[in-house]
Design a protein around this motif. Structure first.
Motif, PDB file in Angstrom:
ATOM      1  N   GLN A  63     -20.655  -6.810   3.393  1.00 53.62           N
ATOM      2  CA  GLN A  63     -20.994  -5.406   3.174  1.00 53.62           C
ATOM      3  C   GLN A  63     -19.980  -4.495   3.868  1.00 53.62           C
ATOM      4  OE1 GLN A  63     -23.435  -4.728   0.943  1.00 53.62           O
ATOM      5  NE2 GLN A  63     -22.493  -2.704   1.009  1.00 53.62           N
ATOM      6  N   GLN A  64     -19.528  -4.940   5.029  1.00 51.32           N
ATOM      7  CA  GLN A  64     -18.503  -4.142   5.721  1.00 51.32           C
ATOM      8  C   GLN A  64     -17.228  -4.045   4.886  1.00 51.32           C
ATOM      9  OE1 GLN A  64     -18.050  -5.877   9.623  1.00 51.32           O
ATOM     10  NE2 GLN A  64     -20.179  -5.398  10.175  1.00 51.32           N
ATOM     11  N   THR A  65     -16.869  -5.156   4.271  1.00 48.89           N
ATOM     12  CA  THR A  65     -15.685  -5.139   3.405  1.00 48.89           C
ATOM     13  C   THR A  65     -15.894  -4.177   2.237  1.00 48.89           C
ATOM     14  OG1 THR A  65     -15.316  -7.451   3.968  1.00 48.89           O
ATOM     15  CG2 THR A  65     -14.149  -6.606   2.036  1.00 48.89           C
ATOM     16  N   GLY A 395      -5.721  -7.284  -4.562  1.00 46.09           N
ATOM     17  CA  GLY A 395      -5.941  -7.006  -3.144  1.00 46.09           C
ATOM     18  C   GLY A 395      -7.264  -7.514  -2.610  1.00 46.09           C
ATOM     19  N   VAL A 396      -8.144  -7.934  -3.483  1.00 43.28           N
ATOM     20  CA  VAL A 396      -9.447  -8.444  -3.038  1.00 43.28           C
ATOM     21  C   VAL A 396      -9.530  -9.954  -3.285  1.00 43.28           C
ATOM     22  CG1 VAL A 396     -11.951  -8.317  -3.335  1.00 43.28           C
ATOM     23  CG2 VAL A 396     -10.550  -6.223  -3.442  1.00 43.28           C
ATOM     24  N   ILE A 397      -9.347 -10.339  -4.532  1.00 48.83           N
ATOM     25  CA  ILE A 397      -9.349 -11.775  -4.844  1.00 48.83           C
ATOM     26  C   ILE A 397      -7.978 -12.349  -4.500  1.00 48.83           C
ATOM     27  CG2 ILE A 397      -9.438 -13.467  -6.710  1.00 48.83           C
ATOM     28  CD1 ILE A 397     -11.494 -11.673  -8.084  1.00 48.83           C
ATOM     29  N   GLU A 398      -7.985 -13.375  -3.707  1.00 51.67           N
ATOM     30  CA  GLU A 398      -6.756 -14.075  -3.313  1.00 51.67           C
ATOM     31  C   GLU A 398      -6.074 -14.631  -4.567  1.00 51.67           C
ATOM     32  OE1 GLU A 398      -4.273 -15.403  -0.227  1.00 51.67           O
ATOM     33  OE2 GLU A 398      -6.146 -14.273  -0.010  1.00 51.67           O
ATOM     34  N   PRO A 399      -4.774 -14.359  -4.750  1.00 52.21           N
ATOM     35  CA  PRO A 399      -4.089 -14.926  -5.925  1.00 52.21           C
ATOM     36  C   PRO A 399      -4.192 -16.460  -5.961  1.00 52.21           C
ATOM     37  CG  PRO A 399      -2.710 -13.260  -4.894  1.00 52.21           C
ATOM     38  CD  PRO A 399      -3.888 -13.485  -3.975  1.00 52.21           C
ATOM     39  N   GLU A 400      -4.179 -16.963  -7.176  1.00 50.13           N
ATOM     40  CA  GLU A 400      -4.218 -18.411  -7.424  1.00 50.13           C
ATOM     41  C   GLU A 400      -5.437 -19.109  -6.846  1.00 50.13           C
ATOM     42  OE1 GLU A 400      -0.417 -20.516  -7.704  1.00 50.13           O
ATOM     43  OE2 GLU A 400       0.471 -18.816  -6.643  1.00 50.13           O
ATOM     44  N   THR A 401      -6.534 -18.388  -6.759  1.00 49.64           N
ATOM     45  CA  THR A 401      -7.767 -19.035  -6.327  1.00 49.64           C
ATOM     46  C   THR A 401      -8.306 -19.910  -7.459  1.00 49.64           C
ATOM     47  OG1 THR A 401      -8.330 -17.164  -4.896  1.00 49.64           O
ATOM     48  CG2 THR A 401     -10.125 -18.658  -5.509  1.00 49.64           C
TER      49      THR A 401
END
Lengths: 560, 560
Positions: A63-65, A395-401
C-alpha cells in the motif's frame, strides 16, 4: 473476515477518504456476515490461515508503494486490459516459438521483455465465461454466464452482478469497453448498463459474421448457411434463420443503445473488418481523451480478433493462414497502444495486460493450433484454460519477469480494484473467487496468493487444480477413480493420467471439492438470466423486431 | 564444383598458405572428379544453381571478417561443442517453458540472450548416428553408423571416415573429446584414433551403468537385470550377460587406450557419477591448458548427462525428477564453461555450441518429455530430430538472435572446418551432407544455405523435409500416398497428415528422393564396420578378454 483482508480494507478505506471524500458505500459492501471482508472460496481460507499475518504485513508495504505512486501521479494507475480470442499459450510473446509457428509477434515479445510473461494464467474455457469472470471476479458459473451465447439468445449478465467497471467507477475511474462483449443480448447485460461509461461491443461472438453468410463461403468455411446457396423447394419456415440479429451496439452509461450502423446490417467481410477497426480506433481515442484527466481510466479492449479470410495484402507470415495474419495484426495494434501510452507520457502510471480469453479453437478453426499443452477452447485440459498473457507497467513491473505462479482471470478483478483503491466497492454478499494479486505485479515471481483453481466447463465442475496437481472429475469410475490425476510439471500435456502415484491425493482433493460445494450451497449460483433480447436499443430494424418476437414467443411458450 | 565453393576453397587455400606454410593435401582432398569442390547431396546443387553467384560474393565478405579476426587474435577461433542426450526442444533455454516443466536452465537461457537460439536444428534421431554425423559431416547411414551400439558390439566408426577432429588437426587445432563417444568398441573407432589428440569417452551409452545393475534397481528401473536379483535354478549359460564390458576408456592420438580405472569396473552409481565429473573436469582442464596456445583448440564435451536416480542433495527443481536434476546440473556445467572462457579472456575468439543429440526418450525414460513437437528419440517426427540448440560467440553472433533457418548437425562439420580454415581438408571423394553455414553464424537469421533434410531412422529413409513441408516415406499405400504430408508451420506437431492439399508436392518430393538415391548409388554407403572389440586397450581385465572371446566366436561362426 481475516486479518489480512481487514488490514487491506482498512488501508483502502483510509485512502478512499483522502481521495474521494464523500464516498458512498452500497449495502452489499457492508454485509454483517462478512465483517467487512471479501468472501472467497473455502480453499482461500486455508491459505489465509497459513499466510494471513505475513500477507497483512506485506499488504501494508504494498500500500505504501501504491500510495507513493498516487502522490507522484496524482491519481491511481490507468488500467488497459486487452483480451483476444482463442490463442495457444506459447505462440505469441516467445520469439523462439514464433519461429515454430511461422508468424511474428514483436509487440508481445517486447511486452515480455519489458514486463511480465505469465506461464500459468488460467481463464475459463471459452469466451463468454472468461469475460464474465473478469467482469465479476467470480467463476462464471456463479453468475449464470457459463455458456457461450449465440443469437437468438434472450439471456445475459444479470444486473445484480457487480462488474469491475462498476467497482472502478465508484472509485472515480473513467471506464470503457470496445470490442467483443459477448455477455448476452438482454438490456441489463449491455456493457454500458454494467458500469462502463462508454461502450461499443458485440453481444455475441464474431462467428455469425464469419461463418453464416456469403463471405464465410468464400473462405470455404460455410456449409451452405445462407438460403442463397441452397435450392428452396423444401424450405418452409422462413423465420428459422436469425436474420435481424444484431452484431454490435454502442451506448453510454445508463443510456439507450444504438445498433452500430451501417457496419453490422450486412454481414460482409468489409463491414466486419470496418467494425473491428472501429473498436480499435475508439480504444485509442479513449486513451487520448482520458490521458490527462484528473481521474484514471480503465479500458477493456477486447477485439474480435479473427476473421477466416486471408488478406492477400498482408503477406507477412511464413505460416500463411488467415489466423496468423490476424495475430500479427493484433500484435501491431498492441504495439500501437503501447507506443501511444509512451507518447502520451502515461506509460509509467498505466498497467497494460494483454491476454487470450481461452485456448485455441482447435476443433473448429483449422489454422488455430495448440503449441504446448493438450486440448483447446472448451476444454478443461491446460490447453483450454492456460493462456498467453503478458503485463507491462513501466517502472513498476521488473523487466523480463517470468511468472511461474498460478493466477486466474478472476484475480484480475480483485487486483484491479485494489490498484484502483476500490476494494471497498467489491460486494461482500457473495463469493468473489478473485484473489488480490497486487503482490505479484509489484514484487514479481513467487508471490501468488493462489495455488488452486476449480475448473468448470459450462455448468459442470470438470477438474480441480491444486499446486502442480490436477484431478479430473468428469468421467472416472464409480467407487474408484481411474487415471484422473496429473502432475503438471512432469506431464504438462496431460498425456499420462495417473492413479497409483496419487493415492495420497485422493482424500485431499475430495475434501477440497466438498468444501467448495459447501460454499456453493451457502452462496448459491445465480441462474442464467433470461429476457427479451434487444430491449433498450433505440434504432431497432424491422427484421430485428421480428427476430425479437420469435424469442418472445419462446418465452411465452415456456410460460404455458 | 561450383563457383561458390571454388571461391571458398580458393580463399581458404590462400589463408592456409599464410597460416600453415607447408600444409599437405591428402589424396582424397584432390579428387579429379570433384575439381576441388566438396560433393554435396543432389539437392544442394539445385540451391547452388540458384544462389551460387550470390553466395560466392557473400563468401568473400565472410572470409574478410574471418581473416580480420585471425589478424586480431593471431589464430583461428576455438570451438567448444557441447552435446548432451535426449532433450526436448523448448524445455531448456526458453525461460517461459522452464516454468512449464518446473526446472531452470539459467545458463542456457543466458546463451539464448547473449547469442543464438536455433529453432530448426535437425539432428539424426539417436545418439550414435548424431555423433557420427557431427564427426563426419555425413548422414550416419553413409558411414554405417546408423544404429545405436550396445555391448557387446564388435563394430564402430570406420577408419576411412574423416572426422572433424582430423580435419581441424590438419589445420593445426588441438583437439579433445570427453564424455559419450558412442562410436563403437573396435580399435579404429576409438576417438583418439579418429583425430582427437586426447580423449576419454564411453564406447556405448550410459544405460548399462544406469539400468543393468544394482543401482538401477534402486531407481525402480531394473526388471531384475542382475543375476543377484533372481533365483538361479534355471540359469544355465553363465556367459550370456556381457559382464566385462568396458564403459569408458582414455587415450592419446594414435596411442593405446586404457580402461578408465577404477571408475568403470564396478557399475555403481558413485562410480558413474565420478566418471561424469571426470569428463567435465577434463574438459575444463583442456580449455585452461590450451587457452593461451599459439594454435586454436576444438573441444567436444559430450556428457553422459543423465542418471536415473534422484539426488536428494539437489532439491532445486519443482519438477522433482532425476532428469530435471540432471538438466540443471548440465546447465550449471555449461555456465561454468562459459564463465571460464570469459575469465581466460578467450570468449571473443571462441564459438560455443550447446545442443541436444536428439529428442527426449519419451518411450523409455518416463521423466523425459516432449514439450512442443510430437514423438521423441528414434523418431523421424520433429520431436525426434529437432533439438534444443544454442550458440554463443561474443562480439560475433548478434545477441538474442533467433534462428528460424533450417540447419543440421552435419552442417556443423563443414562450418567448423570453414571457421578453422580447414575446408581444404574435407574429403572430395565422398558425399558430404554438411553445408557451410558460416553465413548463419556471422550474419544471423535468414542466411541458411539449406532448406532440406533427408531423415533416416536406422538404415531406413523415413522422411524428407523441404522448406516447411515434410513427406513421410515409411508406411503409405502402394500406388497412392496416404496422408503423409505435413506443413510444419501450420502443424508442427504433425497431428494432421494431409494429402489433397499436397497434390502439388507429390511429384517434387518424388523427384527429390530419386536424385538423392541416384547420388547414393554413385557414392555407396559404407557398410557397418565390424571387428573384435577392445583391441588396442592395454589394461584389459580377464573378464573383458572373456567378453572379447565371445564376440570373436560370433565372428568366426559367421565365417563358417
Amino acid at each position: 473476515m481475516t486479518t489480512c483482508r481487514n488490514k487491506l480494507t482498512g488501508g483502502a478505506l483510509a485512502l478512499a477518504v483522502t481521495l474521494a471524500g464523500a464516498m458512498t458505500f452500497p449495502a452489499w459492501a457492508q454485509g454483517a456476515e462478512t465483517a467487512g471482508g471479501i468472501i472467497h472460496d473455502a480453499e482461500q481460507d486455508i491459505l489465509q490461515e497459513q499466510f494471513g499475518e505475513q500477507w497483512a504485513v506485506q499488504d501494508e508495504e504494498l500500500q505504501q508503494t501504491l500510495d507513493a505512486m498516487y502522490e507522484k501521479y496524482g491519481k491511481r494507475p490507468n488500467i488497459v486490459h486487452i483480451m483476444w480470442d482463442d490463442n495457444s499459450f506459447g505462440e505469441v510473446g516467445i520469439p523462439s516459438l514464433n519461429k515454430i509457428r511461422g508468424f511474428d509477434t514483436p509487440s508481445l515479445n517486447q511486452m515480455g521483455k519489458e514486463g511480465m510473461t505469465f506461464t500459468r494464467m488460467y481463464t475459463e474455457p471459452s469466451c463468454t465465461p472468461t469475460r464474465a469472470a473478469l467482469l465479476t471476479g467470480r467463476l462464471a458459473v456463479r453468475s449464470g454466464m457459463h455458456t457461450v451465447a449465440f443469437p437468438p439468445e434472450g439471456a445475459g449478465l444479470p444486473a445484480e452482478e457487480v462488474t469491475i467497471a462498476e467497482v472502478l467507477s465508484e472509485a472515480g475511474y473513467s471506464t470503457a469497453l470496445f470490442g467483443k462483449g459477448h455477455q448476452g443480448d438482454i438490456e441489463e447485460s449491455f456493457m454500458h448498463n454494467q458500469g462502463f461509461d462508454e461502450a461499443q461491443f458485440s453481444m455475441y461472438n464474431q462467428f455469425p459474421a464469419n461463418f453464416w453468410h456469403a463471405d464465410g463461403e468464400a473462405a470455404g468455411m460455410s456449409i451452405g448457411y445462407t438460403p442463397e446457396m441452397t435450392e428452396k423447394n423444401y424450405l418452409v419456415d422462413q423465420q428459422f434463420r436469425p436474420y435481424g440479429y444484431i452484431m454490435d451496439i454502442e451506448g453510454e452509461k445508463g443510456g439507450l443503445a444504438r445498433e452500430t450502423l451501417p457496419a453490422t446490417i450486412e454481414d460482409t467481410l468489409e463491414n466486419y473488418r470496418a467494425l473491428n477497426k472501429m473498436h480499435f480506433e475508439k480504444s485509442l481515442d479513449f486513451i487520448r481523451r482520458k490521458a490527462n484527466d484528473d481521474n484514471p481510466f480503465f479500458l477493456a479492449y477486447w477485439p474480435n480478433v479473427y476473421d477466416v479470410i486471408r488478406n492477400d495484402e498482408e503477406m507477412t507470415t511464413s505460416n500463411g493462414s488467415a489466423f496468423a495474419q490476424n495475430i500479427e495484426r493484433l500484435d501491431r495494434e498492441i504495439g500501437t497502444i503501447l507506443a501511444e501510452l509512451e507518447e502520451l507520457g502515461i506509460a509509467e502510471n498505466t498497467l497494460v495486460i494483454a491476454m487470450a480469453d481461452n485456448g485455441p479453437f482447435v476443433e473448429v478453426v483449422g489454422a488455430q493450433y495448440q503449441v504446448v499443452f493438450a486440448g483447446g477452447k472448451g476444454d478443461y485440459r491446460e490447453g483450454g484454460i492456460r493462456v498467453a498473457a503478458f503485463a507491462e507497467w513501466k517502472g513498476v513491473i521488473e523487466p523480463e519477469t517470468i511468472m511461474g505462479d498460478m493466477i486466474t482471470v478472476h484475480d484480475l478483478f480483485t487486483t484491479f480494484a485494489r490498484l484502483g483503491d476500490a476494494t471497498q466497492h467489491i460486494p461482500r454478499d457473495r463469493i468473489i473467487d478473485g484473489i488480490d494479486q497486487t503482490a505479484s505485479f509489484l514484487l514479481g515471481d513467487g508471490q501468488s496468493r493462489r495455488d488452486y483453481y476449480h475448473v468448470y466447463t459450462g455448468p459442470q465442475h470438470a477438474a480441480t487444480i491444486k499446486q502442480q496437481y490436477k484431478r479430473v472429475w468428469v468421467g472416472g469410475r464409480a467407487g474408484l477413480v481411474k487415471n484422473d490425476f496429473f502432475d503438471l510439471y512432469q506431464d504438462p500435456r496431460e498425456m499420462r493420467g495417473m492413479m497409483a502415484q496419487f493415492l495420497w491425493a485422493w482424500g485431499p482433493f475430495d475434501q477440497m471439492k466438498k468444501r467448495h460445494e459447501q460454499m456453493n450451497a451457502k452462496y448459491p449460483f445465480t441462474p442464467t438470466r433470461h429476457g427479451v433480447p434487444f430491449e433498450g436499443i433505440e434504432n431497432l430494424r424491422p427484421e430485428s423486431i421480428e427476430y425479437q418476437q420469435n424469442v418472445r414467443r419462446t418465452m411465452e411458450t415456456g410460460k404455458n
